[in-house]
Write a protein that holds these residues in place. Structure first.
Motif, PDB file in Angstrom:
ATOM      1  N   LEU A  33       0.897  -1.291  -0.021  1.00 58.27           N
ATOM      2  CA  LEU A  33       0.048  -0.294  -0.061  1.00 58.27           C
ATOM      3  C   LEU A  33       0.881   1.293  -0.111  1.00 58.27           C
ATOM      4  CD1 LEU A  33      -2.650  -1.089   2.677  1.00 58.27           C
ATOM      5  CD2 LEU A  33      -3.020  -0.871   0.311  1.00 58.27           C
ATOM      6  N   PHE A  34       2.083   1.075   0.350  1.00 63.77           N
ATOM      7  CA  PHE A  34       3.096   2.351   0.266  1.00 63.77           C
ATOM      8  C   PHE A  34       3.714   2.486  -0.947  1.00 63.77           C
ATOM      9  CE2 PHE A  34       2.331   0.887   4.693  1.00 63.77           C
ATOM     10  CZ  PHE A  34       2.052   2.242   5.495  1.00 63.77           C
ATOM     11  N   LYS A  35       3.076   3.585  -1.885  1.00 70.63           N
ATOM     12  CA  LYS A  35       3.474   3.675  -3.095  1.00 70.63           C
ATOM     13  C   LYS A  35       4.448   4.890  -3.076  1.00 70.63           C
ATOM     14  CE  LYS A  35       1.030   0.312  -4.694  1.00 70.63           C
ATOM     15  NZ  LYS A  35       1.577  -0.855  -5.216  1.00 70.63           N
ATOM     16  N   PRO A  36       5.895   4.810  -3.198  1.00 71.97           N
ATOM     17  CA  PRO A  36       6.563   5.840  -3.285  1.00 71.97           C
ATOM     18  C   PRO A  36       6.355   6.806  -4.592  1.00 71.97           C
ATOM     19  CG  PRO A  36       8.234   4.209  -3.849  1.00 71.97           C
ATOM     20  CD  PRO A  36       6.666   3.702  -3.370  1.00 71.97           C
ATOM     21  N   ARG A  37       6.591   7.951  -4.474  1.00 69.51           N
ATOM     22  CA  ARG A  37       6.592   9.078  -5.785  1.00 69.51           C
ATOM     23  C   ARG A  37       8.043   8.567  -6.806  1.00 69.51           C
ATOM     24  NH1 ARG A  37       4.372  14.840  -4.314  1.00 69.51           N
ATOM     25  NH2 ARG A  37       2.327  14.516  -4.122  1.00 69.51           N
ATOM     26  N   PRO A  38       7.696   8.612  -7.889  1.00 70.79           N
ATOM     27  CA  PRO A  38       8.984   8.135  -8.923  1.00 70.79           C
ATOM     28  C   PRO A  38      10.140   8.703  -8.455  1.00 70.79           C
ATOM     29  CG  PRO A  38       6.824   8.672 -10.141  1.00 70.79           C
ATOM     30  CD  PRO A  38       6.539   8.985  -8.813  1.00 70.79           C
ATOM     31  N   ALA A  39      10.309  10.231  -7.907  1.00 69.89           N
ATOM     32  CA  ALA A  39      11.386  10.561  -7.775  1.00 69.89           C
ATOM     33  C   ALA A  39      12.273  10.207  -6.505  1.00 69.89           C
ATOM     34  CB  ALA A  39      11.443  12.112  -7.600  1.00 69.89           C
ATOM     35  N   ALA A  40      11.341   9.343  -5.639  1.00 69.45           N
ATOM     36  CA  ALA A  40      11.757   8.984  -4.274  1.00 69.45           C
ATOM     37  C   ALA A  40      11.770   7.360  -4.207  1.00 69.45           C
ATOM     38  CB  ALA A  40      10.748   9.266  -3.248  1.00 69.45           C
ATOM     39  N   ARG A  41      11.611   6.676  -5.625  1.00 68.31           N
ATOM     40  CA  ARG A  41      11.837   5.336  -5.175  1.00 68.31           C
ATOM     41  C   ARG A  41      13.171   4.851  -5.049  1.00 68.31           C
ATOM     42  NH1 ARG A  41       8.823   4.452 -11.305  1.00 68.31           N
ATOM     43  NH2 ARG A  41       6.791   4.711 -10.310  1.00 68.31           N
ATOM     44  N   GLY A  42      14.135   5.425  -5.417  1.00 70.51           N
ATOM     45  CA  GLY A  42      15.592   4.900  -4.991  1.00 70.51           C
ATOM     46  C   GLY A  42      15.578   5.065  -3.367  1.00 70.51           C
ATOM     47  N   LEU A  43      15.473   6.244  -3.023  1.00 73.09           N
ATOM     48  CA  LEU A  43      15.551   6.620  -1.458  1.00 73.09           C
ATOM     49  C   LEU A  43      14.561   5.774  -0.767  1.00 73.09           C
ATOM     50  CD1 LEU A  43      17.313   8.750   0.073  1.00 73.09           C
ATOM     51  CD2 LEU A  43      15.515  10.059   0.167  1.00 73.09           C
ATOM     52  N   TYR A  44      13.336   5.375  -0.850  1.00 68.97           N
ATOM     53  CA  TYR A  44      12.388   4.503  -0.587  1.00 68.97           C
ATOM     54  C   TYR A  44      13.012   3.156  -0.429  1.00 68.97           C
ATOM     55  CZ  TYR A  44       8.137   2.110   0.629  1.00 68.97           C
ATOM     56  OH  TYR A  44       6.978   1.111   1.158  1.00 68.97           O
ATOM     57  N   SER A  45      13.599   2.619  -1.501  1.00 68.57           N
ATOM     58  CA  SER A  45      14.521   1.349  -1.198  1.00 68.57           C
ATOM     59  C   SER A  45      15.397   1.369  -0.372  1.00 68.57           C
ATOM     60  CB  SER A  45      15.059   1.049  -2.593  1.00 68.57           C
ATOM     61  OG  SER A  45      13.756   0.723  -3.670  1.00 68.57           O
ATOM     62  N   VAL A  46      16.134   2.499  -0.215  1.00 71.86           N
ATOM     63  CA  VAL A  46      17.156   2.358   0.887  1.00 71.86           C
ATOM     64  C   VAL A  46      16.693   2.433   2.131  1.00 71.86           C
ATOM     65  CG1 VAL A  46      18.939   4.053   1.787  1.00 71.86           C
ATOM     66  CG2 VAL A  46      18.994   3.806  -0.684  1.00 71.86           C
ATOM     67  N   TYR A  47      15.574   3.206   2.185  1.00 70.46           N
ATOM     68  CA  TYR A  47      14.815   3.407   3.626  1.00 70.46           C
ATOM     69  C   TYR A  47      14.227   2.043   4.053  1.00 70.46           C
ATOM     70  CZ  TYR A  47      10.430   4.147   6.764  1.00 70.46           C
ATOM     71  OH  TYR A  47       9.901   3.946   7.705  1.00 70.46           O
ATOM     72  N   LEU A  48      13.750   1.181   2.953  1.00 67.40           N
ATOM     73  CA  LEU A  48      13.237  -0.220   3.471  1.00 67.40           C
ATOM     74  C   LEU A  48      14.285  -1.145   3.792  1.00 67.40           C
ATOM     75  CD1 LEU A  48      10.598  -0.967   0.813  1.00 67.40           C
ATOM     76  CD2 LEU A  48      10.264  -0.441   2.923  1.00 67.40           C
ATOM     77  N   SER A  49      15.583  -1.167   3.197  1.00 69.41           N
ATOM     78  CA  SER A  49      16.727  -1.903   3.724  1.00 69.41           C
ATOM     79  C   SER A  49      17.252  -1.372   5.037  1.00 69.41           C
ATOM     80  CB  SER A  49      17.863  -1.451   2.766  1.00 69.41           C
ATOM     81  OG  SER A  49      17.437  -2.208   1.308  1.00 69.41           O
ATOM     82  N   ALA A  50      16.972  -0.128   5.263  1.00 69.96           N
ATOM     83  CA  ALA A  50      17.517   0.517   6.727  1.00 69.96           C
ATOM     84  C   ALA A  50      16.806  -0.094   7.668  1.00 69.96           C
ATOM     85  CB  ALA A  50      17.553   2.124   6.535  1.00 69.96           C
ATOM     86  N   ILE A  51      15.550  -0.026   7.454  1.00 74.18           N
ATOM     87  CA  ILE A  51      14.604  -0.589   8.774  1.00 74.18           C
ATOM     88  C   ILE A  51      14.364  -2.097   8.452  1.00 74.18           C
ATOM     89  CG2 ILE A  51      13.343   1.425   8.894  1.00 74.18           C
ATOM     90  CD1 ILE A  51      10.897  -0.031   7.472  1.00 74.18           C
ATOM     91  N   GLY A  52      15.272  -2.773   7.425  1.00 72.67           N
ATOM     92  CA  GLY A  52      14.957  -4.075   7.623  1.00 72.67           C
ATOM     93  C   GLY A  52      13.872  -4.559   7.193  1.00 72.67           C
TER      94      GLY A  52
END
Length: 602
Positions: free
Chosen positions: A92-111
């Motif tokens: 349900l959490f859909k990042p905006r296109p410009a934020a996809r890379g940073l969102y992937s980093v965020y998901l990795s950071a919180i495991g």
């Protein structure tokens, strides 16, 4: 619109309910509300952040039940089924296109489950900065080439980096127990890797700012983001088509099946960062406007079209409709804007500058910033119905910071005469130190409010184990964890239905209110010495009674009104003095003793 349906009888008992914010911890709420709905009809419903989502869905479900249309409370069961599907909450959490890379980093950071990074996660993080690493090396080559005749500075530049990094590495190696010449050389060769995260962070920070200060906006063109999903469920529960969003006014004023207004009062908390204050939704939004680009991707398009159709176009923007015509979905999106994860919501309001009304940007972020648990919502001096407050809390821990054995996963209110001790939290390391500073800054008001008699006995907690990946920022909870939390929510609801003592609760709130009246009217030393209104009134009694205020009027009240008010106030204090005949209200219990203050209505 869904056809009318026959459902179970609507309960005659009524209650109010307030729900705390907590991101994915909100999966607890539908089960708790379902359990409560078997005994109570919901009249006042409120919350902050994810608690605002739960409040919106609860109000819509009650609306459908009262009107005999839509799926009503059955929609909460549908929510539970969908949230228990593997990976559904995360989807349900859909990042905006410009934020996809940073969102992937965020998901990795919180495991994805909030657990610490593994070695492989660190490697994956390093791969993200590989392009930046190459860029740094290219920059060094270009810089060397640009020196031209000063080529001799290139060795000096490299030698300087070798010296600085070698000293730093030597200092680090003494701490971690490995190093030597080979390690120093390898670190020198990889020095751009040290700068790459900083470069990536700076770039990501700029992307966040341009993206509304967050990664996830709430709605998506695919129609399967969080706000799109909730819009469909709210409309289905209320029995409304998607292009006619449920509004705050419908909840209050639309007739129920008995012909009377539904009478559901929904309130949420948001935070206006531009004016540095919390605000209640919908009442505090009067006077704000928007341009379409402010809400594109933030709420579903049917909601934007409704706002445009029911608002007033002015100065290149659309004035928001009156509070009654505001869609419920806009309300909870204003409340659910967890910083950095969700984008803030942009609205506009006029500011008088040099006599010209000029709209300026106002940024709205998460309601939990100022009040994550608005337990004070719907409070009354003497209540006509109970208010239940659903909260989250960690499991109690012992002095060593370990979970205490045999502790229930449902936290029950203390008994009226039990002392209330503050919840102890072990503070370890700088991370824990900073986390607790933020906790106090955000929640101290709500925490202390929840400990006051008349408030503490309405708070029921679902306890969460963060090390088991329960709730919070754990967007990728597995099916087993989600179902475990849903069952816990059911137990919270069952604890209220089976254990809440309405008579005791009413009497507690009555006594607390009367204590505050006595202290305010007679002073803390009553009845031994005059104080409070009695002492202050005696100084002005004759002037008030005689109307001796010259030609002045106070707030439009003339001398006749002031004389009558003075006499009535003297009678009120005299009536309070007669409370001594039965021993007065102020005593040693209940504790802690609150104070009555005049504060803003937020």
């Amino acid at each position: 619109m869904t056809a009318e349906r026959e459902g179970p009888a609507i309960p005659t008992e009524e209650c109010d309910i307030v729900m705390k914010g907590g991101i994915t911890s909100g999966v607890v709420y539908p089960s708790a509300v379902l359990r409560l709905s078997g005994r109570y009809r919901f009249r006042n419903v409120g919350g902050a952040s994810v608690g605002a989502i739960a409040a919106a869905v609860t109000a819509a479900a009650e609306f459908g039940r009262l009107r005999g249309e839509g799926t009503g409370l059955g929609e909460l069961e549908a929510l539970n089924r969908e949230m228990a599907e593997e990976g559904f909450v995360l989807s349900l959490f859909k990042p905006r296109p410009a934020a996809r890379g940073l969102y992937s980093v965020y998901l990795s950071a919180i495991g994805r489950r909030g657990v610490p990074l593994t070695a492989m996660a660190v490697v994956r993080q390093a791969l993200w900065v590989l392009p930046v690493l190459l860029l740094w090396w290219a920059t060094l080559v270009v810089a060397a080439a640009s020196l031209g005749s000063r080529w001799w500075l290139v060795p000096a530049l490299i030698a300087g980096w070798v010296a600085v990094i070698s000293v730093a590495f030597w200092a680090v190696s003494r701490r971690i127990g490995w190093g030597g010449p080979v390690g120093s050389v390898l670190l020198v060769l990889a020095w751009p890797l040290l700068l790459a995260p900083a470069s990536l962070g700076a770039s990501g920070w700029r992307d966040l700012s341009a993206n509304g200060f967050g990664l996830v906006s709430g709605s998506a063109p695919s129609g399967d983001a969080l706000c799109d999903w909730l819009h469909r469920h709210i409309q289905a529960a209320a029995g409304l088509p998607n292009d006619r969003p449920l509004t705050f006014g419908m909840l209050r004023n639309e007739p129920a099946s008995d012909g009377k207004p539904a009478g559901i009062n929904l309130q949420m908390m948001t935070t206006n960062l531009s004016t540095s204050r919390p605000m209640r939704v919908p009442t505090d939004l009067a006077g704000y406007g928007f341009a379409r680009e402010d809400l594109d991707g933030v709420v579903p398009d049917p909601v934007i079209r409704w706002l445009e159709a029911h608002g007033t176009a002015r100065d290149g923007q659309t004035q928001l409709p009156v509070p009654d015509d505001l869609p419920v979905l806009l309300g909870f999106r204003l409340s659910l804007s967890f910083p950095l994860l969700f984008t803030a919501v942009r609205l506009r309001a006029p500011v008088l500058e040099a006599g010209t009304s000029t709209p300026v940007i106002h940024w709205f972020s998460d309601g939990g910033i100022a009040s994550n648990f608005p337990v004070h919502f719907f409070d009354a001096w003497v209540p006509s119905r109970p208010t239940f407050a659903l909260s989250f809390a960690p499991f109690p821990v012992g002095p060593e910071g370990r979970l205490l054995p045999d502790e229930s996963d449902v936290g029950l209110p203390p008994k009226p005469d039990d002392p209330v001790l503050p919840r102890w939290v072990r503070v370890d390391g700088m991370g824990g130190f900073v986390a607790q500073i933020l906790e106090v800054m955000q929640n101290w008001r709500d925490t202390l409010q929840s400990e006051i008699p008349g408030f503490r006995d309405r708070v029921y907690e679902a306890r969460l184990d963060k090390w088991a990946g329960e709730g919070g920022l754990n967007l990728g909870m597995d099916v087993e964890t989600v179902r475990r939390l849903q069952a816990r929510g059911d137990r919270v609801g069952a604890a209220i239905v089976g254990g809440f003592d309405w008579d005791q609760h009413f009497f507690t709130r009555f006594v607390v209110t009367m204590q505050q009246l006595e202290l305010g009217l007679l002073g803390a030393e009553a009845p031994r010495e005059p104080g409070g209104v009695q002492a202050a009134f005696s100084l002005r009694r004759d002037r008030f009674s005689a109307g001796d205020l010259g030609a002045r009027e106070l707030f439009g009240r003339d001398a006749t009104w002031i004389r009558a008010a003075g006499d009535a106030t003297r009678d009120l204090v005299a009536a309070a003095n007669r409370w001594a005949d039965f021993g007065r209200f102020v005593g040693d219990a209940p504790r802690p003793r609150p104070v009555m203050r005049i504060i803003p209505d937020v």
